[in-house]
Design an enzyme around this catalytic site. Structure first.
Site, PDB file in Angstrom:
ATOM      1  N   LEU A   1       0.831  -1.210   0.000  1.00 31.18           N
ATOM      2  CA  LEU A   1       0.000   0.000   0.000  1.00 31.18           C
ATOM      3  C   LEU A   1       0.860   1.252   0.000  1.00 31.18           C
ATOM      4  O   LEU A   1       0.495   2.270  -0.597  1.00 31.18           O
ATOM      5  CB  LEU A   1      -0.922   0.009   1.217  1.00 31.18           C
ATOM      6  CG  LEU A   1      -1.883  -1.167   1.335  1.00 31.18           C
ATOM      7  CD1 LEU A   1      -2.615  -1.115   2.676  1.00 31.18           C
ATOM      8  CD2 LEU A   1      -2.885  -1.156   0.195  1.00 31.18           C
TER       9      LEU A   1
ATOM     10  N   HIS B   1      -0.754   6.718   8.117  1.00 33.09           N
ATOM     11  CA  HIS B   1       0.172   5.735   8.703  1.00 33.09           C
ATOM     12  C   HIS B   1       1.612   6.009   8.250  1.00 33.09           C
ATOM     13  O   HIS B   1       2.540   6.082   9.082  1.00 33.09           O
ATOM     14  CB  HIS B   1      -0.298   4.339   8.266  1.00 33.09           C
ATOM     15  CG  HIS B   1       0.596   3.206   8.635  1.00 33.09           C
ATOM     16  ND1 HIS B   1       0.297   2.315   9.639  1.00 33.09           N
ATOM     17  CD2 HIS B   1       1.789   2.773   8.117  1.00 33.09           C
ATOM     18  CE1 HIS B   1       1.255   1.410   9.732  1.00 33.09           C
ATOM     19  NE2 HIS B   1       2.177   1.657   8.818  1.00 33.09           N
ATOM     20  N   GLU B   2       1.808   6.182   6.943  1.00 28.28           N
ATOM     21  CA  GLU B   2       3.178   6.357   6.433  1.00 28.28           C
ATOM     22  C   GLU B   2       3.776   7.684   6.903  1.00 28.28           C
ATOM     23  O   GLU B   2       4.977   7.756   7.202  1.00 28.28           O
ATOM     24  CB  GLU B   2       3.198   6.262   4.905  1.00 28.28           C
ATOM     25  CG  GLU B   2       2.687   4.946   4.326  1.00 28.28           C
ATOM     26  CD  GLU B   2       3.423   3.715   4.795  1.00 28.28           C
ATOM     27  OE1 GLU B   2       4.561   3.833   5.291  1.00 28.28           O
ATOM     28  OE2 GLU B   2       2.844   2.613   4.676  1.00 28.28           O
TER      29      GLU B   2
ATOM     30  N   ASP C   1       7.347  -0.159  20.518  1.00 25.23           N
ATOM     31  CA  ASP C   1       7.240   1.025  19.655  1.00 25.23           C
ATOM     32  C   ASP C   1       7.840   2.252  20.328  1.00 25.23           C
ATOM     33  O   ASP C   1       7.748   3.355  19.788  1.00 25.23           O
ATOM     34  CB  ASP C   1       5.779   1.275  19.264  1.00 25.23           C
ATOM     35  CG  ASP C   1       4.877   1.555  20.450  1.00 25.23           C
ATOM     36  OD1 ASP C   1       5.363   1.553  21.602  1.00 25.23           O
ATOM     37  OD2 ASP C   1       3.665   1.792  20.242  1.00 25.23           O
TER      38      ASP C   1
ATOM     39  N   ASP D   1      -8.681   0.735   6.846  1.00 25.72           N
ATOM     40  CA  ASP D   1      -8.780   2.182   7.043  1.00 25.72           C
ATOM     41  C   ASP D   1      -9.889   2.573   8.023  1.00 25.72           C
ATOM     42  O   ASP D   1      -9.707   3.487   8.845  1.00 25.72           O
ATOM     43  CB  ASP D   1      -9.037   2.892   5.700  1.00 25.72           C
ATOM     44  CG  ASP D   1      -7.763   3.102   4.890  1.00 25.72           C
ATOM     45  OD1 ASP D   1      -6.725   2.480   5.206  1.00 25.72           O
ATOM     46  OD2 ASP D   1      -7.823   3.894   3.929  1.00 25.72           O
TER      47      ASP D   1
HETATM   48  N1  ARG Z   1       3.022  -0.197   4.656  1.00 23.00           N
HETATM   49  C1  ARG Z   1       1.753  -0.775   4.997  1.00 23.00           C
HETATM   50  C2  ARG Z   1       1.381  -1.783   3.912  1.00 23.00           C
HETATM   51  O1  ARG Z   1       1.685  -1.559   2.749  1.00 23.00           O
HETATM   52  C3  ARG Z   1       0.696   0.287   5.111  1.00 23.00           C
HETATM   53  C4  ARG Z   1      -0.502  -0.146   5.840  1.00 23.00           C
HETATM   54  C5  ARG Z   1      -1.563   0.920   5.863  1.00 23.00           C
HETATM   55  N2  ARG Z   1      -2.810   0.407   6.403  1.00 23.00           N
HETATM   56  C6  ARG Z   1      -4.007   0.892   6.048  1.00 23.00           C
HETATM   57  N3  ARG Z   1      -5.093   0.414   6.601  1.00 23.00           N
HETATM   58  N4  ARG Z   1      -4.136   1.818   5.163  1.00 23.00           N
HETATM   59  O2  ARG Z   1       0.769  -2.798   4.205  1.00 23.00           O
HETATM   60 ZN    ZN Z   2       4.050   0.903   8.497  1.00 25.18          ZN
HETATM   61 CA    CA Z   3       4.288   0.447  23.572  1.00 29.59          CA
END
Ligand code: ARG
Ligand code: ZN
Ligand code: CA
Length: 254
Positions: free
Chosen positions: A123, A163-164, A186, A227
Site C-alpha cells: 500500500l 500511517h506512512e 514502539d 482504514d
Molecule cells: N506499509 C503498509 C502496507 O503496505 C501500510 C498499511 C496501511 N494500512 C491501512 N489500513 N491503510 O501494508
Molecule cells: Zn508501516
Molecule cells: Ca508500547
C-alpha cells in the site's frame, strides 16, 4: 515547538496507465484526510473505546499543497510524470527521474509524496527521519490514496498516508516490529505492549502479551487494520512527533 506546524506537501504522480494519473480532486481528498487525522478532528475518533479515550491526542500538524516550487514559481503542489515502469517496489526507483520516477523537491522544505502503482499488494512505504535527502518522503499506491477516484475499499479512507507519514515523523509500528513476540517495543509508553499486527476490522478487546482487559490499541493509525478501523494517535506518539519536529525535522518549524 509552539502550536500547530504547517507542512508544505508536493505530490508527485508517476503514472503508466491513464487511470494511475489521479485527479487533483483525489489528491485534495487525501490532504483533507490528513488535516482531520493529525488534528484529532476525524469524526470516527468516536469509535475509540472508553478505556483509551483519555490517550487520544491532537498531533497539531497540518498539511497543504505547496504554492511555491523550489525556484519560487507558483505551483499547485502536484507534479505529473509519465513512466514506462508498469509498477514500482520499495526500492526507491519512483523517487528519481533517472529510474523512471520523479525527483524530490528539497526534503528540508517539502514533504514529498509519490503516488504510483506499487506491486505485490504494497500500500505504501516511508523513510524515517535522518535518512538520505534524495529518498526522503512517502510512497503510496494509487488505489490507497485519498477517498475518491481510484481509491479502493478497504483502503479508501486515506489512512495509508496517515500511517506512512506517522513513520516519516518517526513513529514505529504499534506492535514493536518483532513478529508476534512480546519483546519488541514502539518506544511509546502509553500504547499497550502488543504481539503482532492486527488486520481487517478487529473486535474489541483483542488481548495479547498479557495486556488485558483492554488489550491492543488496534484502532491506532500505526497498526495494520483496515482504514475504517484506524482512528487515533496516542499522546505518547505525539510526544515522539514533537521530538522529531524539535530534532531531525526542525526545518519545518517556522
Ligand atoms: N506499509 C503498509 C502496507 O503496505 C501500510 C498499511 C496501511 N494500512 C491501512 N489500513 N491503510 O501494508
Ligand atoms: Zn508501516
Ligand atoms: Ca508500547
Amino acid at each position: 515547538r509552539q502550536g500547530v506546524v504547517q507542512i508544505p506537501v508536493v505530490v508527485h504522480v508517476v503514472w503508466n496507465t491513464a487511470q494511475q494519473n489521479i485527479s487533483d480532486a483525489q489528491i485534495q481528498s487525501q490532504i483533507d484526510v490528513l488535516n482531520l487525522d493529525f488534528r484529532e478532528k476525524n469524526p470516527d475518533v468516536s469509535q475509540v473505546p472508553a478505556a483509551f479515550q483519555g490517550l487520544v491526542a491532537d498531533a497539531e500538524v497540518e498539511f497543504f499543497l505547496a504554492s511555491r516550487a523550489p525556484d519560487g514559481s507558483p505551483t499547485n503542489g502536484i507534479t505529473r510524470t509519465q513512466t514506462n515502469t508498469a509498477s514500482f517496489q520499495s526500492d526507491d526507483r519512483v523517487k528519481s527521474q533517472a529510474t523512471g520516477g520523479a525527483d524530490p523537491w528539497p526534503a528540508d522544505r517539502y514533504l514529498n509524496l509519490w503516488v504510483c502503482k506499487l506491486a505485490g499488494g504494497l500500500l505504501g512505504y516511508a523513510q524515517f527521519p535522518g535518512g538520505p535527502e534524495a529518498t526522503d518522503g512517502v510512497v503510496i499506491t494509487y488505489t490507497a490514496f485519498g477517498t475518491t477516484g481510484t481509491a479502493t475499499a478497504p483502503f479508501n479512507l486515506g489512512r495509508t498516508a496517515t500511517h506512512e507519514i506517522g513513520h516519516w515523523f518517526n513513529l514505529y509500528h504499534i506492535w514493536g516490529d518483532d513478529g508476534t513476540g512480546c519483546t519488541g517495543s514502539d518506544e511509546v509508553p502509553d500504547t499497550p505492549n502488543q504481539a503482532g499486527p492486527n488486520t481487517g476490522v478487529p473486535s474489541y478487546p483483542h488481548i495479547s502479551c498479557n495486556n488485558g482487559p483492554h488489550g491492543d490499541m488496534f484502532m491506532n493509525y500505526m497498526d495494520y487494520v483496515d482504514d475504517l478501523s484506524m482512528v487515533m494517535f496516542s499522546q505518547g506518539q505525539v510526544d515522539r512527533v514533537d521530538a522529531c519536529l524539535d530534532g531531525p525535522r526542525q526545518s519545518f518549524v517556522t
